[in-house]
Design a protein around this motif. Structure first.
Motif, PDB file in Angstrom:
ATOM      1  N   GLN A  13      46.784   0.997 -20.058  1.00 17.07           N
ATOM      2  CA  GLN A  13      46.655  -0.055 -21.084  1.00 17.07           C
ATOM      3  C   GLN A  13      47.810  -0.055 -22.077  1.00 17.07           C
ATOM      4  N   PHE A  34      40.199  -4.348 -25.760  1.00 20.91           N
ATOM      5  CA  PHE A  34      39.834  -2.948 -25.519  1.00 20.91           C
ATOM      6  C   PHE A  34      38.399  -2.637 -25.956  1.00 20.91           C
ATOM      7  N   THR A  94      38.435   2.988 -26.248  1.00 23.98           N
ATOM      8  CA  THR A  94      39.884   2.859 -26.067  1.00 23.98           C
ATOM      9  C   THR A  94      40.561   2.591 -27.406  1.00 23.98           C
TER      10      THR A  94
END
Lengths: 254, 509
Positions: free
Chosen positions: A131, A139, A143
């Motif tokens: 990512q 997200f 995350t």
């Protein structure tokens, strides 16, 4: 044992009131390379304490010294060696993790080459490679929290202040965050963290401070706290509840 | 009391939510402020009636046997108002799609989603009709007072316009949803809404510029070109105007048609509304991969990092760009006038300097809110080892830099015609932008950037101060461009407004 270690954070007579005292004459001493957990019931003054230490709130009275720097007199010097991470990861939706880390490094005036190398390490360490060049807007909470943690570590702080950093994280993400924090402490960094997950405090903390009504009511290793409550062999949960109940009785009696 | 989960029960629930939203908007959530809000509303209504008297009192005697010029003027006014209503209704429908709020609760409850969304569309229509009637009321009241009860028919026309605007907004938004998908609909719908809101005004101004070389809309409507192409007096096109003038048959037809159209739109679209709302809710989890030329970290000062961050966040958010730069649309007619002036060599540029200065003030207000209040990582910036004053300076530089980028080309073109006028315009732009930024600093409240559209409701004082400051600087620039020392008086008023803002701002306390 701790007396010979350098003091990372010291607060003296720290006080802050809103409509009632939130932090009341608080003395805290946390040593370098220590993992310190601050526990307390809701509204005990944990977050207010940490926000004052991080420079997000000015105390009504008292002093804050971080690594020998008077944080109230020289806030910028103190902030240079400090990182703050709250339970709600505040990152920019329209930046990628990589750009976010570049932004943080710029704010902390970290040399571009050094910051870039650290950013790459952190992204790999936290499993964010896939990512790294996606915008943060899509997200998950876990995350986002990992990106925020990478931002807190990219300037290599000596003192890391975390307010409920594991709230809402899945088991995998929580373990990654805990591993990163353990490694920081092993490398000589200092971590002060609030949490409601007592198991985390029990497993990770070198020392635990229990705060209620803005005052430190107990402090020490888990064993020391057990001794204080006279309940050797019990869990931290039992010890914590006993300490808070005692304090509530004292307040009620007063 | 109605049975739970029936249409009337759901309508009652929506009405309660609507009323509480309205009350919160008026009282800013404080009960103690309710009395002040009532006084403010009464004062505002009185002022609007005074304003309406000044505008329409002279037209109260217009009768049903009016000439085509009057019918053109009334129809154009209705069309202008309707375009603004349509714009507002599109905003409301788009917001209903993309606001998650109670969507999960609704879609997981055993109540028919069609029924719930039909009521929700009804609420949007009711709000549109209420806004239309409230805004038109002062003008209609004055006409009734001066011209008789026949003007009460205008209330029916305005309500009908609100209903048709909502029906059209539903159709347009759902058509966009099907054409471009949920990901792009929000942005495109809001741009379309803003363009619709501005297009009619801008179109009339452009017509006026070409027909008379001025910014006057009245000139365009009375031009020979328009009158030669106007349909005959019996045409259906004039029915709304005739209804407003008190033609009972026309009024009945207009009202019946409008509400039938709204009912049809609700019946047609409510079945799929839930599906669209669900699709819109999934947009937030879409990933956007960012391409960048070099992946190496760049060496920059903290201030430059902060400025760059503000510009990057704005440029990567088309929705925010559309919201902030939409005011630039209103600069098109002045820009056109500037071009014509430049070509013909007359001195009409004095007319457009205040427009440019006003637009700069308003644009700076929006950008300053985004940069100063709309900081998504306030803790990060506040815990950085930089003095708060330097952080603020970097944010102000980001705002002024953006204003310079937008307005420098216009000032440069103006300089070809008159260096003095360009100098005055540049100073006016800087003053208006600086004033709006100062107001935003004085009234800053931490908020998410996504709350940009609600920034006006969080501090009405800041909103009014921003408008008055921009108007005062615009007037100053116009008078100064004309070479009059009276500009010093309006400049003093502008400075007094800013001093007043500093004095009453919560940050001063």
């Amino acid at each position: 044992m701790t007396a010979s270690r350098p003091v990372s954070l010291a607060t003296r007579h720290l006080s802050k009131s809103f409509d009632r005292p939130a932090v009341d004459n608080l003395d805290l001493t946390i040593y370098g390379g220590e993992f310190y957990c601050l526990l307390g019931p809701n509204g005990a003054g944990k977050t207010t304490t940490l926000r004052m230490v991080a420079g997000l709130m000015r105390p009504d009275a008292g002093t804050i010294v971080i690594d020998g720097i008077d944080a109230l007199a020289e806030p910028e010097a103190a902030k240079q060696i400090t990182a703050w991470l709250s339970d709600e990861p505040m990152i920019y939706d329209k930046l990628t993790p990589y750009e976010y880390l570049e932004f943080v490094a710029g704010l902390w005036r970290i040399d571009a080459g050094t910051a870039e190398a650290r950013a790459r390490d952190l992204i790999a360490w936290l499993g964010l490679e896939a990512q790294a060049h996606d915008r943060c807007e899509g997200f998950s909470k876990g995350t986002r929290q990992k990106v925020a943690l990478a931002g807190a570590l990219v300037h290599d702080p000596k003192l890391i202040i975390l307010d409920e950093p594991l709230t809402g994280l899945d088991a995998g993400s929580a373990r990654q965050v805990k591993n990163v924090l353990r490694e920081r402490v092993a490398a000589g960094g200092t971590v002060i963290m609030t949490t409601h997950i007592l198991e985390v405090a029990e497993r990770m903390a070198d020392r635990i401070g229990v705060i209620a009504n803005g005052r430190l009511i107990a402090e020490g290793t888990l064993d020391e706290l057990r001794v204080k409550t006279g309940a050797a062999g019990t869990s931290l949960e039992d010890t914590f509840l006993a300490l808070v109940a005692n304090e509530a009785e004292l307040v009620a009696a007063a | 009391m109605s049975q739970p989960a029936t249409l009337t029960w759901l309508a009652g629930h929506e009405a309660r939510l609507g009323w509480r939203d309205f009350a919160a908007l008026m009282t800013a959530g404080g009960r103690a402020r309710a009395r002040n809000a009532v006084i403010l509303v009464i004062a505002f209504a009185a002022a609007m009636h005074g304003f309406a008297y000044w505008i329409v009192a002279g037209y109260a005697d217009v009768s049903l046997d009016s000439d085509p010029t009057t019918l053109v003027a009334i129809t154009a006014t209705l069309l202008l108002s309707w375009s603004l209503l349509l714009s507002q209704a599109m905003e409301s429908v788009t917001r209903a799609f993309y606001t998650r709020a109670d969507l999960d609760l609704i879609l997981t409850s055993p109540v028919s989603a069609r029924k719930v969304f039909a009521v929700r569309m009804g609420r949007i229509a009711a709000a549109a009709v209420a806004v239309a009637v409230l805004l038109a009321a002062p003008f209609i009241d004055v006409l009734v007072l001066r011209g008789g009860a026949r003007w009460l028919a205008a209330y029916g026309v305005v309500a009908a316009m609100g209903a048709v605007a909502t029906a059209a907004a539903l159709a347009l938004t759902i058509a966009l949803f099907r054409l471009v998908g949920p990901k792009r609909t929000r942005l495109i719908a809001q741009i379309v809404a803003a363009v619709i809101g501005a297009a009619f005004v801008i179109g009339l101004q452009v017509m006026a510029i070409f027909s008379g070389g001025t910014l006057s809309r009245a000139a365009a409507l009375q031009s020979e070109w328009v009158m030669a192409r106007a349909p005959g007096i019996d045409s259906l096109i004039w029915w709304p105007a005739r209804a407003a003038l008190g033609d009972g048959a026309a009024l009945l037809a207009i009202v019946l048609f409008s509400f039938a159209l709204l009912g049809g739109a609700i019946a047609l679209f409510s079945a799929r509304f839930g599906d669209h709302a669900m699709a819109a809710a999934g947009v937030g989890s879409a990933r956007v991969r960012q391409r960048r030329g070099s992946l190496a970290f760049r060496r920059r000062s903290p201030q430059r990092v902060l400025r760059q961050k503000e510009w990057t966040l704005l440029l990567r958010d088309p929705w925010l760009i559309s919201q902030t730069l939409m005011q630039i649309l209103y600069l098109l007619p002045p820009a056109l006038l500037l071009w014509l002036t430049f070509r013909t060599g007359n001195e009409d540029y004095v007319v457009l300097i205040p427009v440019i200065v006003m637009a700069a003030g308003q644009l700076a207000g929006g950008l300053a809110w985004l940069s100063i209040s709309g900081e998504d990582a306030p803790d990060l910036v506040a815990t950085a080892p930089i003095a708060a004053s330097r952080i603020m300076a970097a944010k102000i530089e980001a705002v002024i830099g953006m204003i310079a980028l937008v307005f420098a080309p216009i000032v440069a073109v103006l300089a070809f015609d008159s260096v003095f006028a360009a100098f005055v315009a540049a100073l006016g732009i800087l003053a208006a932008a600086g004033g709006s930024t100062l107001i935003q600093i004085s009234f800053r409240v931490q908020a998410r950037r996504s709350q940009f559209r609600r920034r006006q409701t969080s501090s009405r004082i800041a909103t009014f101060a921003e408008a008055f400051s921009s108007i005062a600087w615009a007037a100053t620039a116009a008078i100064a461009a004309d070479g009059s020392w009276f500009a010093l008086i309006t400049a003093a008023i502008a400075v007094l407004i800013l001093l007043g803002v500093r004095w009453i701002s919560p940050r001063q306390a």
